[in-house]
Design an enzyme around this catalytic site. Structure first.
Site, short mmCIF file in Angstrom:
data_model
loop_
_atom_site.label_atom_id
_atom_site.label_comp_id
_atom_site.label_asym_id
_atom_site.label_seq_id
_atom_site.Cartn_x
_atom_site.Cartn_y
_atom_site.Cartn_z
N LEU A 25 3.66 36.46 46.26
CA LEU A 25 2.70 36.07 46.71
C LEU A 25 3.56 34.19 46.42
CD1 LEU A 25 -0.44 34.11 47.23
CD2 LEU A 25 -1.00 34.32 44.85
N LYS A 160 -7.99 36.24 45.13
CA LYS A 160 -8.67 37.14 46.44
C LYS A 160 -8.26 38.73 45.91
CE LYS A 160 -9.02 38.16 51.04
NZ LYS A 160 -7.42 38.64 51.17
N ASP A 189 -9.49 30.42 47.48
CA ASP A 189 -9.64 31.21 49.44
C ASP A 189 -8.93 29.91 50.33
OD1 ASP A 189 -10.34 31.58 52.06
OD2 ASP A 189 -12.19 32.40 51.42
N HIS A 190 -7.91 30.79 50.54
CA HIS A 190 -7.08 29.92 50.83
C HIS A 190 -7.52 28.78 52.54
CE1 HIS A 190 -4.96 33.27 53.33
NE2 HIS A 190 -4.96 31.63 53.64
N GLU A 228 -5.14 38.17 64.66
CA GLU A 228 -3.69 37.95 63.90
C GLU A 228 -2.95 39.13 64.51
OE1 GLU A 228 -3.19 37.84 59.56
OE2 GLU A 228 -5.01 39.17 59.64
N HIS A 252 -12.90 34.92 54.27
CA HIS A 252 -12.68 33.14 55.55
C HIS A 252 -13.53 33.29 56.58
CE1 HIS A 252 -9.30 34.15 53.06
NE2 HIS A 252 -8.34 35.30 53.81
N LYS A 353 -6.19 42.58 63.79
CA LYS A 353 -4.66 42.64 62.87
C LYS A 353 -4.49 43.68 64.11
CE LYS A 353 -4.41 42.54 58.47
NZ LYS A 353 -3.57 40.87 57.95
C1 BG6 Z 1 -5.52 37.12 53.94
C2 BG6 Z 1 -5.23 37.83 54.27
O1 BG6 Z 1 -5.68 36.85 52.34
O2 BG6 Z 1 -5.44 36.83 54.77
C3 BG6 Z 1 -4.19 38.99 54.99
O3 BG6 Z 1 -4.98 38.83 53.06
C4 BG6 Z 1 -4.22 38.17 56.62
O4 BG6 Z 1 -4.40 40.61 55.23
C5 BG6 Z 1 -3.65 36.49 55.77
O5 BG6 Z 1 -3.11 38.57 56.85
C6 BG6 Z 1 -4.03 35.61 57.21
O6 BG6 Z 1 -3.99 34.29 56.42
P1 BG6 Z 1 -3.04 33.51 57.47
O7 BG6 Z 1 -3.47 31.86 56.82
O8 BG6 Z 1 -2.40 33.35 57.56
O9 BG6 Z 1 -4.38 33.08 58.45
#
Ligand code: BG6
Length: 517
Positions: A25, A160, A189-190, A228, A252, A353
């Site tokens: 990270l 998280k 929570d990005h 994804e 998310h 996924k």
């Molecule tokens: C993360 C998950 O929080 O978000 C991952 O742990 C996932 O499994 C990722 O791939 C997706 O984030 P983004 O920003 O690439 O859509």
């Protein structure tokens, strides 16, 4: 909302502690984010960054790691020579065994020395890019090791997963709260740092024509897709315990649903905004019975398949995954927000996924014009859509119906698109840049407050319990497909379908767009 409490242009002077500084990270997200903030003048010059991890590293080696991470992952390329050196000198490294309180004494001395040399008034931001099991003990050792004794502010930023279910999250929260106050804790929570997720509130509340329509009278359904193409990569051990439900939905997906469904906040401060979000989560219908869970939720797991000509193995063949695993890699559901605004409107959510495209999109489908209206009777009218594109393309489009030029009264759908990320000169900040910057300014709007998290777990736990207690195993879907068929069925039962994502245009739609297509 364009203004939040702390609309400052640069972060206050502070020392940033990156726990887990040799991890993925830090390398992929945190160092690049810090560099971008620096390049944009948001960190000023009076700051220090201390990398912490168990393995030994000299300052020089650490700065080399930071350089290569920025070269690879940052939206700004590192400048060379003096300019790079000016940035790199802010980084130092200490090897630390976080389990030993006495190991924090040298860290304290090192920090005081940095604060004295940069003139930093004791502000300390602790970023724990660590396994969650360590959050409690590291917090305690920060306190007992004297790291919270400076005069400035102290903030804890954590990643998280925050717990595995409500009881474990509550226990973890109690451990942290013995040391830090709620307003000192910044739970990441990005998705909340993403440009278009933040834009949802502006689109909704800064445009007069949406608010009157934004309810059950005019909206037929909402569809949230987070697809994804990647599999579990090298995270099999973590993922096999969490699955899509805990990895993506609890955080998310529910956060995006909340931003779409929340009431306008009474004020623009972080607490008022988060109060509204909590109310949404508390209104989400809980699926408590086996019947509910079987009828409203779809659980899937990818089997072998192919994507863009590449053969892909199934989830059970992935590294560090139990060959008999019943962990889900796909989740879809029909959710309901049971309040006056939304009663009866389905919110369809899906994430997985190894789906055909990488895309995050929110589609708001409006109710169609009444059938007895002249045009609707004669033609097969498509509903109006508002589509918010979160990722990888960022922007919005509307789909409306317009007259086809000519003498016969023909109607055709027109999609009017504003692609934000396609504009020349736009270099959208990464989610982590905003979030680190916000945490340093004490701006908590885009972080998850404890009661939000608790409410989210209370939606998730009964689903996980039903799967476990009634042995509801995932249905398989071939890698590269859109998940099990049941995910389409839940919409078809209501007379809807998933709208295609990622600009996969349907026939006969005219696009008006700044992408040039
Ligand atoms: C993360 C998950 O929080 O978000 C991952 O742990 C996932 O499994 C990722 O791939 C997706 O984030 P983004 O920003 O690439 O859509």
């Amino acid at each position: 909302m364009t203004e939040h409490k702390n609309e400052t242009t640069s972060a206050p002077e502070a020392v940033y502690f990156i726990f887990g500084a040799t991890g993925d990270l830090a390398r992929r997200k945190l160092f690049p984010a810090l560099y971008s903030l620096y390049r944009e003048g948001k960190l000023g010059e009076r700051f220090a960054i201390v990398g912490l991890a168990r393995r030994p590293r000299t300052d020089e080696q650490f700065r080399d790691d930071v350089h290569s991470s920025i070269r690879e992952f940052c939206r700004y390329k590192p400048k060379e020579n003096e300019e790079w050196d000016a940035f790199a000198k802010h980084f130092t490294y200490l090897s630390l065994d976080t389990g030993k309180v006495e190991a924090f004494a040298p860290l304290k001395a090192h920090t005081e020395q940095l604060e004295a040399s940069y003139g930093i008034p004791g502000n300390r931001l602790f970023y724990l890019a660590l396994a969650p099991e360590l959050f409690g003990s590291v917090s305690r050792n920060l306190r007992d090791g004297g790291m919270l004794e400076s005069n400035g502010w102290h903030r804890l930023v954590i990643e998280k997963p925050f717990g595995y279910d409500y009881p474990s999250a509550e226990k973890l929260n109690e451990e942290i709260r013995q040391v830090f106050r709620e307003d000192e804790v910044f739970r990441i929570d990005h998705y909340l740092g993403k440009e278009m997720v933040q834009n949802i509130e502006v689109i909704r509340f800064a445009n007069a024509f949406f608010e009157p329509l934004w309810n059950k009278n005019h909206i037929a359904n909402v569809q949230i897709t987070l697809s994804e193409t990647v599999g579990v990569e090298d995270r099999g051990a973590y993922y096999n315990k969490s699955g899509a439900l805990r990895d993506m939905v609890q955080n998310h997906m529910l956060q995006m649903l909340t931003m779409i469904a929340m009431e306008p906040p009474a004020r623009l401060d972080p607490e008022s905004i988060r109060d509204e979000k909590v109310k949404v989560l508390r209104s989400v219908r809980r699926y408590l019975s086996e019947e509910d869970v079987r009828g409203e939720i779809v659980r899937g797991q990818y089997s072998s398949g192919s994507l863009k000509g590449k053969e892909l193995r199934g989830y059970r063949e992935e590294d560090n995954v139990d060959p008999e695993s019943v962990t889900e890699t796909f989740f879809a559901a029909r959710l309901f927000v049971e309040n006056f605004r939304w009663a009866g409107v389905p919110f369809y959510v899906r994430t997985g996924k190894r789906l055909p495209v990488k895309s995050t999109e929110i589609v708001v489908e409006f109710k169609n014009v009444p059938n007895n209206v002249l045009f609707a009777r004669k033609q097969d009218l498509q509903p109006n859509l508002l589509v918010i594109r979160v990722n990888p393309m960022e922007g919005i489009y509307f789909k409306i119906n317009a007259k086809k030029p000519g003498n016969d009264m023909k109607i055709q759908p027109v999609a009017m698109e504003f692609c934000q990320s396609c504009q020349v000169g736009i270099n959208t900040p990464e989610a982590y840049e905003r979030l680190i910057f916000d945490a340093a300014r004490g701006e908590g709007t885009y972080f998850t407050r404890w009661d939000e998290l608790a409410a989210a777990w209370k939606i998730i736990d009964p689903i996980a319990a039903a799967w476990r207690e009634h042995n509801i195993a995932p249905s398989t879907y071939p890698a590269g497909s859109w998940g099990p068929k049941q995910a389409d069925d839940i919409l078809e039962q209501d007379g809807y379908h998933w709208w295609p994502v990622n600009g996969q245009e349907e026939d006969n739609v005219i696009w008006v767009s700044n992408t040039g297509k």
